[in-house]
Design a protein around this motif. Sequence first.
Motif, PDB file in Angstrom:
ATOM      1  N   CYS A 286       0.835  -1.212   0.000  1.00 59.19           N
ATOM      2  CA  CYS A 286       0.000   0.000   0.000  1.00 59.19           C
ATOM      3  C   CYS A 286       0.870   1.262   0.000  1.00 59.19           C
ATOM      4  O   CYS A 286       0.595   2.218  -0.718  1.00 59.19           O
ATOM      5  N   LYS A 287       1.921   1.246   0.807  1.00 56.82           N
ATOM      6  CA  LYS A 287       2.808   2.414   0.887  1.00 56.82           C
ATOM      7  C   LYS A 287       3.532   2.639  -0.441  1.00 56.82           C
ATOM      8  O   LYS A 287       3.691   3.777  -0.887  1.00 56.82           O
ATOM      9  N   GLU A 288       3.971   1.548  -1.072  1.00 55.87           N
ATOM     10  CA  GLU A 288       4.622   1.665  -2.385  1.00 55.87           C
ATOM     11  C   GLU A 288       3.644   2.221  -3.427  1.00 55.87           C
ATOM     12  O   GLU A 288       4.005   3.087  -4.229  1.00 55.87           O
ATOM     13  N   GLU A 289       2.429   1.712  -3.387  1.00 57.99           N
ATOM     14  CA  GLU A 289       1.401   2.204  -4.316  1.00 57.99           C
ATOM     15  C   GLU A 289       1.109   3.684  -4.062  1.00 57.99           C
ATOM     16  O   GLU A 289       0.971   4.475  -4.993  1.00 57.99           O
ATOM     17  N   GLN A 290       1.031   4.071  -2.799  1.00 53.89           N
ATOM     18  CA  GLN A 290       0.782   5.463  -2.429  1.00 53.89           C
ATOM     19  C   GLN A 290       1.908   6.360  -2.961  1.00 53.89           C
ATOM     20  O   GLN A 290       1.645   7.416  -3.536  1.00 53.89           O
ATOM     21  N   ALA A 291       3.152   5.930  -2.798  1.00 50.12           N
ATOM     22  CA  ALA A 291       4.295   6.710  -3.284  1.00 50.12           C
ATOM     23  C   ALA A 291       4.269   6.830  -4.803  1.00 50.12           C
ATOM     24  O   ALA A 291       4.526   7.908  -5.358  1.00 50.12           O
ATOM     25  N   ARG A 292       3.938   5.721  -5.473  1.00 49.68           N
ATOM     26  CA  ARG A 292       3.859   5.737  -6.935  1.00 49.68           C
ATOM     27  C   ARG A 292       2.769   6.700  -7.409  1.00 49.68           C
ATOM     28  O   ARG A 292       2.967   7.490  -8.336  1.00 49.68           O
ATOM     29  N   LEU A 293       1.610   6.655  -6.745  1.00 52.24           N
ATOM     30  CA  LEU A 293       0.501   7.537  -7.114  1.00 52.24           C
ATOM     31  C   LEU A 293       0.848   9.011  -6.861  1.00 52.24           C
ATOM     32  O   LEU A 293       0.511   9.883  -7.666  1.00 52.24           O
ATOM     33  N   GLU A 294       1.520   9.291  -5.751  1.00 51.67           N
ATOM     34  CA  GLU A 294       1.903  10.674  -5.456  1.00 51.67           C
ATOM     35  C   GLU A 294       2.891  11.209  -6.488  1.00 51.67           C
ATOM     36  O   GLU A 294       2.796  12.351  -6.911  1.00 51.67           O
ATOM     37  N   LYS A 295       3.820  10.359  -6.907  1.00 50.16           N
ATOM     38  CA  LYS A 295       4.783  10.759  -7.942  1.00 50.16           C
ATOM     39  C   LYS A 295       4.052  11.005  -9.262  1.00 50.16           C
ATOM     40  O   LYS A 295       4.311  11.987  -9.963  1.00 50.16           O
ATOM     41  N   SER A 296       3.147  10.106  -9.585  1.00 47.37           N
ATOM     42  CA  SER A 296       2.351  10.245 -10.806  1.00 47.37           C
ATOM     43  C   SER A 296       1.514  11.526 -10.764  1.00 47.37           C
ATOM     44  O   SER A 296       1.423  12.253 -11.759  1.00 47.37           O
ATOM     45  N   LEU A 297       0.925  11.803  -9.614  1.00 49.67           N
ATOM     46  CA  LEU A 297       0.117  13.012  -9.453  1.00 49.67           C
ATOM     47  C   LEU A 297       0.963  14.266  -9.659  1.00 49.67           C
ATOM     48  O   LEU A 297       0.541  15.196 -10.349  1.00 49.67           O
ATOM     49  N   GLN A 298       2.172  14.278  -9.097  1.00 54.37           N
ATOM     50  CA  GLN A 298       3.053  15.432  -9.255  1.00 54.37           C
ATOM     51  C   GLN A 298       3.444  15.627 -10.721  1.00 54.37           C
ATOM     52  O   GLN A 298       3.447  16.750 -11.232  1.00 54.37           O
ATOM     53  N   THR A 299       3.750  14.533 -11.405  1.00 58.04           N
ATOM     54  CA  THR A 299       4.113  14.601 -12.823  1.00 58.04           C
ATOM     55  C   THR A 299       2.957  15.154 -13.652  1.00 58.04           C
ATOM     56  O   THR A 299       3.148  16.033 -14.499  1.00 58.04           O
ATOM     57  N   LEU A 300       1.755  14.634 -13.399  1.00 60.64           N
ATOM     58  CA  LEU A 300       0.578  15.106 -14.130  1.00 60.64           C
ATOM     59  C   LEU A 300       0.298  16.581 -13.834  1.00 60.64           C
ATOM     60  O   LEU A 300      -0.050  17.350 -14.734  1.00 60.64           O
ATOM     61  N   GLN A 301       0.465  16.984 -12.575  1.00 59.92           N
ATOM     62  CA  GLN A 301       0.219  18.383 -12.205  1.00 59.92           C
ATOM     63  C   GLN A 301       1.220  19.304 -12.901  1.00 59.92           C
ATOM     64  O   GLN A 301       0.850  20.375 -13.384  1.00 59.92           O
ATOM     65  N   ASP A 302       2.474  18.880 -12.994  1.00 61.96           N
ATOM     66  CA  ASP A 302       3.487  19.675 -13.705  1.00 61.96           C
ATOM     67  C   ASP A 302       3.127  19.812 -15.182  1.00 61.96           C
ATOM     68  O   ASP A 302       3.244  20.903 -15.761  1.00 61.96           O
ATOM     69  N   LYS A 303       2.681  18.711 -15.785  1.00 63.79           N
ATOM     70  CA  LYS A 303       2.265  18.748 -17.191  1.00 63.79           C
ATOM     71  C   LYS A 303       1.063  19.678 -17.377  1.00 63.79           C
ATOM     72  O   LYS A 303       0.995  20.432 -18.347  1.00 63.79           O
ATOM     73  N   LEU A 304       0.123  19.617 -16.440  1.00 64.47           N
ATOM     74  CA  LEU A 304      -1.059  20.489 -16.515  1.00 64.47           C
ATOM     75  C   LEU A 304      -0.656  21.954 -16.401  1.00 64.47           C
ATOM     76  O   LEU A 304      -1.127  22.794 -17.177  1.00 64.47           O
ATOM     77  N   ASP A 305       0.214  22.266 -15.450  1.00 59.70           N
ATOM     78  CA  ASP A 305       0.680  23.645 -15.280  1.00 59.70           C
ATOM     79  C   ASP A 305       1.344  24.153 -16.560  1.00 59.70           C
ATOM     80  O   ASP A 305       1.104  25.283 -16.989  1.00 59.70           O
ATOM     81  N   THR A 306       2.161  23.311 -17.175  1.00 55.50           N
ATOM     82  CA  THR A 306       2.836  23.688 -18.425  1.00 55.50           C
ATOM     83  C   THR A 306       1.821  23.897 -19.542  1.00 55.50           C
ATOM     84  O   THR A 306       1.913  24.869 -20.306  1.00 55.50           O
ATOM     85  N   ALA A 307       0.847  23.005 -19.649  1.00 54.48           N
ATOM     86  CA  ALA A 307      -0.172  23.116 -20.695  1.00 54.48           C
ATOM     87  C   ALA A 307      -0.993  24.397 -20.517  1.00 54.48           C
ATOM     88  O   ALA A 307      -1.296  25.088 -21.501  1.00 54.48           O
ATOM     89  N   ILE A 308      -1.345  24.718 -19.285  1.00 56.83           N
ATOM     90  CA  ILE A 308      -2.117  25.938 -19.022  1.00 56.83           C
ATOM     91  C   ILE A 308      -1.279  27.164 -19.371  1.00 56.83           C
ATOM     92  O   ILE A 308      -1.767  28.104 -20.011  1.00 56.83           O
TER      93      ILE A 308
END
Length: 163
Positions: free
Chosen positions: A120-142
């Motif tokens: 669960c902790k590994e999955e949580q870390a993976r999801l948080e990293k994925s979320l940060q990557t997606l948020q950075d891409k969104l910020d750039t796109a905006i």
Amino acid sequence: MKCGGSMRSQITGHQRYYTCHQHYIAPGVCEGTYVSAKTLSNIVLKELKQLYQLYIDEDEVEKHLIISKEQDKKIDVLEKQISSVRNKTEKTKSRFKSLYYDKADGLISEDDFRVLSSACKEEQARLEKSLQTLQDKLDTAIYNKEHTDGVRTLISKFKDIET
């Protein structure tokens, strides 16, 4: 103005005029250009229109319009992906909490709890990293969309200038 000096503003009646300041300082240097604000404005607008026609590539402008539409689609996709990752993150947190209660209630062994909670902790870390990557891409796109929209707006202002 032929001398290259600065022009000064003055109001005569209800009209604004510009006159060469050099004419008063050194009368022999300048013949004393005198122009109305309206005439000067028309000259500047005409020059801007000529520069627009000379330097603005209409195909590039169209490309920016297409890019802007693509950015809108990309932003929508990224927002949906972010929402999905956030939902998965909440589910993972909920699973971890359930594991803890199951261990506390004696439903699973200590070893099973360690293995499952680690997953669960590994999955949580993976999801948080994925979320940060997606948020950075969104910020750039905006940012790119806003920049493209700003360029397009500026170009259309100059294209439609009335002289």
